[in-house]
Design a protein around this motif. Structure first.
Motif, PDB file in Angstrom:
ATOM      1  N   MET A   5      34.726 -33.992  -6.359  1.00 16.58           N
ATOM      2  CA  MET A   5      33.453 -34.683  -6.547  1.00 16.58           C
ATOM      3  C   MET A   5      32.350 -34.130  -5.647  1.00 16.58           C
ATOM      4  N   GLY A   6      32.674 -33.945  -4.378  1.00 16.19           N
ATOM      5  CA  GLY A   6      31.654 -33.503  -3.441  1.00 16.19           C
ATOM      6  C   GLY A   6      32.194 -33.499  -2.024  1.00 16.19           C
ATOM      7  N   ARG A   7      31.403 -32.982  -1.108  1.00 12.94           N
ATOM      8  CA  ARG A   7      31.811 -32.920   0.297  1.00 12.94           C
ATOM      9  C   ARG A   7      30.607 -33.162   1.175  1.00 12.94           C
ATOM     10  N   ILE A   8      30.896 -33.549   2.418  1.00 17.38           N
ATOM     11  CA  ILE A   8      29.822 -33.822   3.373  1.00 17.38           C
ATOM     12  C   ILE A   8      30.202 -33.300   4.747  1.00 17.38           C
ATOM     13  N   ASP A   9      29.221 -32.720   5.410  1.00 15.74           N
ATOM     14  CA  ASP A   9      29.376 -32.280   6.789  1.00 15.74           C
ATOM     15  C   ASP A   9      28.940 -33.429   7.700  1.00 15.74           C
ATOM     16  N   PRO A  10      29.853 -34.034   8.442  1.00 12.15           N
ATOM     17  CA  PRO A  10      29.475 -35.173   9.293  1.00 12.15           C
ATOM     18  C   PRO A  10      28.468 -34.810  10.381  1.00 12.15           C
ATOM     19  N   THR A  11      28.353 -33.523  10.689  1.00 11.38           N
ATOM     20  CA  THR A  11      27.448 -33.133  11.759  1.00 11.38           C
ATOM     21  C   THR A  11      25.999 -33.428  11.397  1.00 11.38           C
ATOM     22  N   ASP A  12      25.621 -33.105  10.177  1.00 13.96           N
ATOM     23  CA  ASP A  12      24.229 -33.252   9.761  1.00 13.96           C
ATOM     24  C   ASP A  12      24.068 -33.924   8.407  1.00 13.96           C
ATOM     25  N   SER A  13      25.160 -34.418   7.851  1.00 16.01           N
ATOM     26  CA  SER A  13      25.173 -35.088   6.538  1.00 16.01           C
ATOM     27  C   SER A  13      24.771 -34.157   5.396  1.00 16.01           C
ATOM     28  N   PHE A  14      24.926 -32.858   5.589  1.00 17.05           N
ATOM     29  CA  PHE A  14      24.683 -31.930   4.485  1.00 17.05           C
ATOM     30  C   PHE A  14      25.761 -32.132   3.435  1.00 17.05           C
ATOM     31  N   THR A  15      25.355 -32.118   2.177  1.00 17.59           N
ATOM     32  CA  THR A  15      26.293 -32.406   1.090  1.00 17.59           C
ATOM     33  C   THR A  15      26.274 -31.325   0.015  1.00 17.59           C
ATOM     34  N   ASN A  16      27.417 -31.170  -0.636  1.00 16.91           N
ATOM     35  CA  ASN A  16      27.529 -30.416  -1.880  1.00 16.91           C
ATOM     36  C   ASN A  16      28.168 -31.347  -2.898  1.00 16.91           C
ATOM     37  N   TYR A  17      27.688 -31.297  -4.133  1.00 16.67           N
ATOM     38  CA  TYR A  17      28.275 -32.118  -5.183  1.00 16.67           C
ATOM     39  C   TYR A  17      28.690 -31.247  -6.360  1.00 16.67           C
ATOM     40  N   ASP A  38      29.035 -42.305   8.739  1.00 17.18           N
ATOM     41  CA  ASP A  38      28.552 -42.996   9.932  1.00 17.18           C
ATOM     42  C   ASP A  38      29.394 -42.458  11.083  1.00 17.18           C
ATOM     43  N   THR A  39      28.814 -41.542  11.835  1.00 18.68           N
ATOM     44  CA  THR A  39      29.602 -40.887  12.876  1.00 18.68           C
ATOM     45  C   THR A  39      29.928 -41.838  14.025  1.00 18.68           C
ATOM     46  N   SER A  40      29.198 -42.940  14.144  1.00 17.12           N
ATOM     47  CA  SER A  40      29.478 -43.881  15.240  1.00 17.12           C
ATOM     48  C   SER A  40      30.811 -44.591  15.049  1.00 17.12           C
ATOM     49  N   ILE A  41      31.278 -44.627  13.795  1.00 19.57           N
ATOM     50  CA  ILE A  41      32.562 -45.280  13.501  1.00 19.57           C
ATOM     51  C   ILE A  41      33.503 -44.340  12.728  1.00 19.57           C
ATOM     52  N   ASN A  42      33.208 -43.044  12.802  1.00 23.30           N
ATOM     53  CA  ASN A  42      34.101 -42.024  12.205  1.00 23.30           C
ATOM     54  C   ASN A  42      34.466 -42.339  10.758  1.00 23.30           C
ATOM     55  N   PHE A  78      35.831 -36.250  14.530  1.00 17.89           N
ATOM     56  CA  PHE A  78      35.303 -36.462  13.179  1.00 17.89           C
ATOM     57  C   PHE A  78      34.256 -35.433  12.786  1.00 17.89           C
ATOM     58  N   THR A  79      33.405 -35.062  13.732  1.00 15.29           N
ATOM     59  CA  THR A  79      32.288 -34.190  13.397  1.00 15.29           C
ATOM     60  C   THR A  79      32.678 -32.719  13.257  1.00 15.29           C
ATOM     61  N   LYS A  80      33.909 -32.389  13.544  1.00 14.97           N
ATOM     62  CA  LYS A  80      34.327 -30.981  13.460  1.00 14.97           C
ATOM     63  C   LYS A  80      34.813 -30.581  12.072  1.00 14.97           C
ATOM     64  N   PHE A  81      35.004 -31.545  11.165  1.00 18.31           N
ATOM     65  CA  PHE A  81      35.552 -31.237   9.849  1.00 18.31           C
ATOM     66  C   PHE A  81      34.764 -31.957   8.758  1.00 18.31           C
ATOM     67  N   TRP A  82      34.483 -31.228   7.700  1.00 18.72           N
ATOM     68  CA  TRP A  82      33.875 -31.858   6.531  1.00 18.72           C
ATOM     69  C   TRP A  82      34.872 -32.853   5.930  1.00 18.72           C
TER      70      TRP A  82
END
Lengths: 106, 120
Positions: B47-59, B72-76, B28-32
């Motif tokens: 609409m927007g995107r998020i990097d699961p690694t650090d929750s960085f977002t673009n809108y 929530d990376t604990s549950i992908n 999960f953490t390897k792909f936005w």
């Protein structure tokens, strides 16, 4: 913001070649991707990085991008190719979709 | 690879909502993750995107401030959230996995969509 223009509709006779265009300012220097969406379904990637087909996409799908227009070409169009097609680019941190083209196979 | 989205929602204007997108079959953490809106009978809107690694977002400017994306990376799982819905939010919402290559992005796997209906 960057804008992409597509024809609202394209018609093609069964077995003939369909050409769907995507225009934008200096689009030739951008990287264009294409999605197919059939009624009631999620979009599917059919072309990435201008002219690369994902696994499972038939060879009759091809793409090009130069100058002012990117093009998705479907050679020998089949009834199952009837769908909406969207081009997409990334510009200045933002993803942009074209308005979509409805392909009708006659 | 699979993206499984939560079920259809019917809400009233002003209500809050969070819809989800659960990923499986890959790290999960390897792909936005990105979110796309499709209003009834209309085209796709990013609409927007998020990097699961650090929750960085673009809108997209069109959606900035009206929606928020999280993970929530604990549950992908990725989420799209509204604090106050409007009738104009009625649409199908898709999540998709983002492939990033040499600074550009495309979407190789899509969820099945979540239909959100906002009506009084």
């Amino acid at each position: 913001s960057y804008e992409l223009s597509q024809p609202l509709s394209v018609s093609v006779a069964l077995g003939q070649t369909a050409i769907i265009t995507c225009g934008g300012l200096n689009i030739g220097v951008k990287v264009v991707h294409w999605y197919q969406q059939k009624p009631g379904q999620a979009p599917v990637l059919v072309m990435f990085r201008d002219n690369n087909r994902p696994s499972g996409i038939p060879e009759r799908f091809s793409g090009s991008n130069s100058g002012k227009t990117a093009t998705l070409t479907i050679s020998g169009a089949q009834a199952g190719d009837e769908a909406d097609y969207y081009c997409q680019v990334w510009d200045n941190k933002i993803d942009v979709f074209g308005g979509g083209t409805k392909l009708t196979v006659l | 690879v699979q993206l499984e989205q939560s079920g259809a929602e019917v809400k009233k204007p002003g209500e809050s909502l969070r819809i989800s997108c659960r990923a499986s079959g890959y790290t999960f953490t390897k792909f936005w993750i990105t979110w796309v809106r499709q209003m009834p009978g209309k085209g796709l809107e990013w609409m927007g995107r998020i990097d699961p690694t650090d929750s960085f977002t673009n809108y997209s400017p069109s959606f900035q401030g009206h929606v928020s994306v999280s993970v929530d990376t604990s549950i992908n799982t990725a989420y799209l959230q509204w604090s106050s819905l409007k009738a104009s939010d009625t649409a199908m919402y898709y999540c998709a996995r983002v492939i990033t290559v040499a600074g550009f992005y495309y979407f190789d796997q899509w969820g099945q969509g979540t239909l959100v209906t906002v009506s009084s």
